[in-house]
Design a protein around this motif. Structure first.
Motif, PDB file in Angstrom:
ATOM      1  N   THR A 293       0.829  -1.206   0.000  1.00  0.00           N
ATOM      2  CA  THR A 293       0.000   0.000   0.000  1.00  0.00           C
ATOM      3  C   THR A 293       0.865   1.259   0.000  1.00  0.00           C
ATOM      4  O   THR A 293       1.846   1.343   0.746  1.00  0.00           O
ATOM      5  CB  THR A 293      -0.930   0.019   1.226  1.00  0.00           C
ATOM      6  N   ILE A 294       0.478   2.227  -0.831  1.00  0.00           N
ATOM      7  CA  ILE A 294       1.176   3.513  -0.891  1.00  0.00           C
ATOM      8  C   ILE A 294       0.338   4.559  -0.161  1.00  0.00           C
ATOM      9  O   ILE A 294      -0.882   4.656  -0.375  1.00  0.00           O
ATOM     10  CB  ILE A 294       1.391   3.971  -2.352  1.00  0.00           C
TER      11      ILE A 294
ATOM     12  N   LYS B 115      -3.090   9.016   3.889  1.00  0.00           N
ATOM     13  CA  LYS B 115      -4.196   8.540   3.051  1.00  0.00           C
ATOM     14  C   LYS B 115      -3.680   7.548   2.012  1.00  0.00           C
ATOM     15  O   LYS B 115      -2.597   7.729   1.449  1.00  0.00           O
ATOM     16  CB  LYS B 115      -4.868   9.721   2.350  1.00  0.00           C
ATOM     17  N   VAL B 116      -4.458   6.512   1.743  1.00  0.00           N
ATOM     18  CA  VAL B 116      -4.086   5.500   0.757  1.00  0.00           C
ATOM     19  C   VAL B 116      -4.218   6.093  -0.641  1.00  0.00           C
ATOM     20  O   VAL B 116      -5.281   6.594  -1.022  1.00  0.00           O
ATOM     21  CB  VAL B 116      -4.970   4.250   0.880  1.00  0.00           C
ATOM     22  N   VAL B 117      -3.123   6.034  -1.407  1.00  0.00           N
ATOM     23  CA  VAL B 117      -3.125   6.602  -2.764  1.00  0.00           C
ATOM     24  C   VAL B 117      -2.629   5.584  -3.786  1.00  0.00           C
ATOM     25  O   VAL B 117      -2.257   5.955  -4.900  1.00  0.00           O
ATOM     26  CB  VAL B 117      -2.262   7.886  -2.825  1.00  0.00           C
ATOM     27  N   THR B 118      -2.634   4.320  -3.415  1.00  0.00           N
ATOM     28  CA  THR B 118      -2.082   3.266  -4.275  1.00  0.00           C
ATOM     29  C   THR B 118      -2.619   3.336  -5.698  1.00  0.00           C
ATOM     30  O   THR B 118      -1.858   3.237  -6.669  1.00  0.00           O
ATOM     31  CB  THR B 118      -2.385   1.879  -3.679  1.00  0.00           C
ATOM     32  N   ASN B 119      -3.917   3.509  -5.838  1.00  0.00           N
ATOM     33  CA  ASN B 119      -4.542   3.508  -7.164  1.00  0.00           C
ATOM     34  C   ASN B 119      -4.865   4.914  -7.679  1.00  0.00           C
ATOM     35  O   ASN B 119      -5.632   5.063  -8.634  1.00  0.00           O
ATOM     36  CB  ASN B 119      -5.828   2.669  -7.116  1.00  0.00           C
ATOM     37  N   LYS B 120      -4.289   5.914  -7.044  1.00  0.00           N
ATOM     38  CA  LYS B 120      -4.577   7.291  -7.432  1.00  0.00           C
ATOM     39  C   LYS B 120      -3.347   8.018  -7.975  1.00  0.00           C
ATOM     40  O   LYS B 120      -3.411   9.209  -8.282  1.00  0.00           O
ATOM     41  CB  LYS B 120      -5.130   8.067  -6.232  1.00  0.00           C
ATOM     42  N   LEU B 121      -2.230   7.312  -8.072  1.00  0.00           N
ATOM     43  CA  LEU B 121      -0.987   7.945  -8.509  1.00  0.00           C
ATOM     44  C   LEU B 121      -0.980   8.154 -10.032  1.00  0.00           C
ATOM     45  O   LEU B 121      -1.460   7.314 -10.786  1.00  0.00           O
ATOM     46  CB  LEU B 121       0.210   7.079  -8.121  1.00  0.00           C
ATOM     47  N   THR B 122      -0.404   9.280 -10.432  1.00  0.00           N
ATOM     48  CA  THR B 122      -0.200   9.518 -11.857  1.00  0.00           C
ATOM     49  C   THR B 122       0.971   8.665 -12.324  1.00  0.00           C
ATOM     50  O   THR B 122       1.697   8.065 -11.519  1.00  0.00           O
ATOM     51  CB  THR B 122       0.105  10.991 -12.121  1.00  0.00           C
ATOM     52  N   LYS B 123       1.181   8.605 -13.600  1.00  0.00           N
ATOM     53  CA  LYS B 123       2.286   7.834 -14.165  1.00  0.00           C
ATOM     54  C   LYS B 123       3.619   8.339 -13.622  1.00  0.00           C
ATOM     55  O   LYS B 123       4.514   7.552 -13.288  1.00  0.00           O
ATOM     56  CB  LYS B 123       2.263   7.938 -15.691  1.00  0.00           C
ATOM     57  N   LYS B 124       3.743   9.639 -13.498  1.00  0.00           N
ATOM     58  CA  LYS B 124       4.978  10.249 -12.996  1.00  0.00           C
ATOM     59  C   LYS B 124       5.170   9.910 -11.522  1.00  0.00           C
ATOM     60  O   LYS B 124       6.285   9.617 -11.076  1.00  0.00           O
ATOM     61  CB  LYS B 124       4.927  11.763 -13.194  1.00  0.00           C
TER      62      LYS B 124
END
Length: 687
Positions: free
Chosen positions: A584-585, A591-600
């Motif tokens: 998990t990121i 806050k969990v951002v695992t699936n919210k990150l941009t490509k960068k």
């Protein structure tokens, strides 16, 4: 109904029926222990399935050995296998409860160096329900003894036994394949033992840790100078540049490392019923001449205190399993801070109120270049003077003054406290603050022993001021590792004033204090993210020691341009922007951002993960391969362990000769008059 029971009874009277029953009971108790005693982080249906399946391959394999035999021998083998398996589960329950990890072969090999006083800890850790893992053995033994289950004397059918063995291998292969699919690089990126147990089981972990121990031995024999050359190139590329505002500010000063046992950052300014738990440390923390780091993390693994010391004085991580000090401390080549300072005119000494063999210190310290090691043999020990793992801190520090004053200046001295150690017990006459009321008996005494440690720290600082050492010394204070493990989530939430705690909260809970104090030093709260791996390069820059060609994996915490990714021993990391805990990121707000990150952003996190993996892998290569034997800076002289003797008579004779030769010890400066009377303590044992 009776016919069904009769068929079951008849089935149990066969070897195959008894085998099925004992395997089922073994599977059941293992699965229950997984769910109730370990925190394995099950997050999806595949992991739930594998957790349920993974006890079976080993169960079929080991219990299946009995099927190759006939009569009572077959039953004896199954019962002995069950007993061994149960002892392994039982031992891991106790070990995990304290260390949040599993027993490794390396830990077993080094158990002799850490076994003293463990009976007290075990008595606190053990629960009556833990013995239920042996319930099936007792029940089956009773059923066999009273012949409710009869022994099957028919000839062993080897082909059926072979089919069970083959089935166990096929089942394990399927288990491994599904595990690798759900968690790629499971066995090649092994920084967390929880993953191995979660996916492949406790028995596989036992074998795997044995392989790791063997691999470590093999690695050392195969290592060459080419291995260190690659590491040097990487370190050179990533080394931080010293901050010239601080470089050399402590040159020529004494250095005292004050080791706060099991002390966590949350204790700073923490109150119980309106009373400060650590008023003396709080005052020191906020002093204008103290640089205090509020985002400093412990990075220990199974080696705990020994890992902290390894990082502190070598800028190398502990091992993924076991302790580097116990496994490699005697034989490896090191370029540690005590040796570096000793070669620059410092006298070097470690102080510890326990037996010298604990964590193999009596051998490792010689490898690190400590001239003197004042362990339990140097101290007066009477009834009531000790608690848990050694001398109580107030008594330990008061007696340490006798030797500290004899060290030729400048000196490098490390004082390791002990009282704030699990199980956090303190006799009533030394309890001066109320326990917390979380309802967790393991946790609630923690503030009492921490308060006692704080009082001892205050007494020691007072002595340094009275004796004149305070103004001539750089005082470094740090917490070595967590005091409250992540297994106490409910209690941790209460201590932090939260309803519950997330994995991110628990990662932040791994912060420990790190403070550097010196008269004239520009202090303040420094928010940079760092950890114990960064201490050595920080101190070397403050002392003005060239640090451009050493093998160190940390970076100066005072550098204005430094990577702030803090790597944990299990491969997770935290940083000011993103943190990775398990799979998990999190962002810096938790806050969990695992699936919210941009490509960068994903690329940035992947870069941090690669750096974490690389750093840990290099550290393991350096230690397991003993790579420092192939390299040393031109200005460094290899340590000769035979130069040092920690035998009391030899060391005191050497210390006396050193004082006479240099004439710079505090005792010499005071005209031979002892400063011991300047140390004032309220320890009731000494009244």
């Amino acid at each position: 109904m009776r016919s069904v029971l009769k068929r079951i009874r008849n089935g149990l009277d066969t070897r195959a029926g008894f085998f099925t029953l004992i395997v089922f009971l073994f599977w059941l108790k293992t699965y229950i222990v997984y769910q109730t005693e370990f925190t394995l982080g099950i997050s999806d249906s595949m992991q739930k399935f594998l957790l349920a399946v993974n006890p079976l391959p080993a169960g079929l394999l080991f219990f299946g050995i009995a099927l190759y035999f006939r009569g009572k021998k077959s039953y004896w083998i199954m019962m002995i296998v069950d007993l061994i398996q149960s002892l392994w589960i039982f031992s891991n329950i106790l070990y995990y409860r304290e260390f949040s990890d599993f027993i490794s072969v390396s830990i077993i090999k080094s158990s002799g160096s850490v076994s003293n006083n463990l009976s007290l800890s075990i008595s606190q850790i053990i629960h009556p329900t833990d013995f239920l893992v042996f319930a099936d053995i007792i029940i089956l033994a009773v059923l066999l003894f009273f012949k409710f289950i009869k022994v099957d004397y028919s000839p062993a059918k080897r082909r059926y036994a072979a089919l069970v063995t083959i089935a166990s291998v096929i089942l394990f292969a399927c288990n491994l394949s599904l595990a690798e699919k759900d968690r790629s690089q499971l066995l090649t990126r092994t920084f967390d033992n929880n993953y191995i147990v979660k996916y492949l089981g406790l028995n596989f972990y036992a074998g795997y840790s044995g392989y790791q121990a063997y691999h470590e031995s093999l690695t050392k024999s195969k290592a060459s100078s080419k291995d260190i050359t690659k590491i040097l190139a990487y370190i050179k590329k990533h080394r931080s540049v010293a901050n010239m505002s601080y470089y050399g500010k402590a040159k020529g000063k004494n250095v005292i490392i004050f080791h706060l046992e099991s002390f966590q950052q949350f204790l700073i300014n923490y109150k119980v019923n309106g009373k400060e738990v650590t008023p003396n440390i709080n005052k020191f923390y906020s002093n204008k001449n103290t640089i205090s780091f509020d985002n400093f993390f412990n990075q220990v693994g199974q080696g705990k205190t020994s890992d902290a010391e390894t990082m502190l004085e070598n800028s190398l991580f502990g091992l993924p399993s076991g302790s580097a000090m116990t496994t490699y401390g005697t034989t490896n080549t090191f370029e540690a801070l005590p040796a570096i300072l000793n070669q620059r005119g410092y006298s070097t000494a470690a102080f510890h109120g326990d037996v010298g063999s604990f964590w193999n210190r009596d051998n490792t310290y010689k490898s690190w270049g400590y001239q003197y090691f004042f362990s339990e043999n140097y101290y007066k020990v009477k009834s009531g003077y000790s608690v848990g793992y050694g001398l109580k801190d107030k008594i330990f520090l008061k007696q340490s003054v006798k030797y500290l004053q004899q060290l030729p200046q400048p000196f490098y001295a490390k004082l390791i406290t002990l009282t704030n150690h699990y199980p956090y017990e303190l006799d009533k006459k030394n309890q001066t603050i109320a326990k917390t009321k979380t309802g967790d008996s393991t946790v609630d005494g923690y503030v009492q022993t921490a308060h006692y440690l704080d009082q001892a720290f205050g007494e020691f600082i007072s002595y340094l001021k009275k004796s004149g050492l305070y103004n001539k010394t750089m005082i470094v204070v740090y917490g070595d590792h967590y005091g409250i493990s992540n297994n106490h989530k409910k209690a941790i939430a209460q201590l932090l004033g939260k309803k519950s705690v997330s994995s991110y909260d628990l990662a932040m809970f791994q912060k420990v204090p790190f403070m550097i104090h010196m008269k004239g030093l520009q202090g303040g709260i420094n928010h940079t993210y760092g950890g114990e791996i960064d201490v050595m390069p920080t101190l070397m820059d403050l002392l003005g020691i060239k640090n451009t060609d050493t093998v160190q994996l940390g970076n100066d915490l005072l550098s204005t341009k430094r990577n702030q990714t803090v790597v944990f021993r299990d491969g997770d990391f935290v940083s000011p922007k993103y943190s990775k805990i398990g799979s998990t990121i999190y962002d810096n707000n938790g806050k969990v951002v695992t699936n919210k990150l941009t490509k960068k952003q994903k690329a940035s996190v992947n870069k941090q993960e690669a750096r974490a993996d690389k750093t840990l892998s290099m550290s393991d290569e350096i230690i397991t391969g003993d790579l420092l034997r192939f390299y040393k800076p031109s200005w460094f002289k290899k340590v000769n362990k035979s130069d040092y003797s920690y035998k009391v008579s030899d060391a005191l004779k050497e210390l006396k000769a050193a004082q006479k030769k240099s004439g710079t010890s505090l005792l010499s400066e005071n005209g031979g008059v002892s400063t011991e009377s300047l140390f004032k303590t309220d320890a009731p044992e000494l009244k």
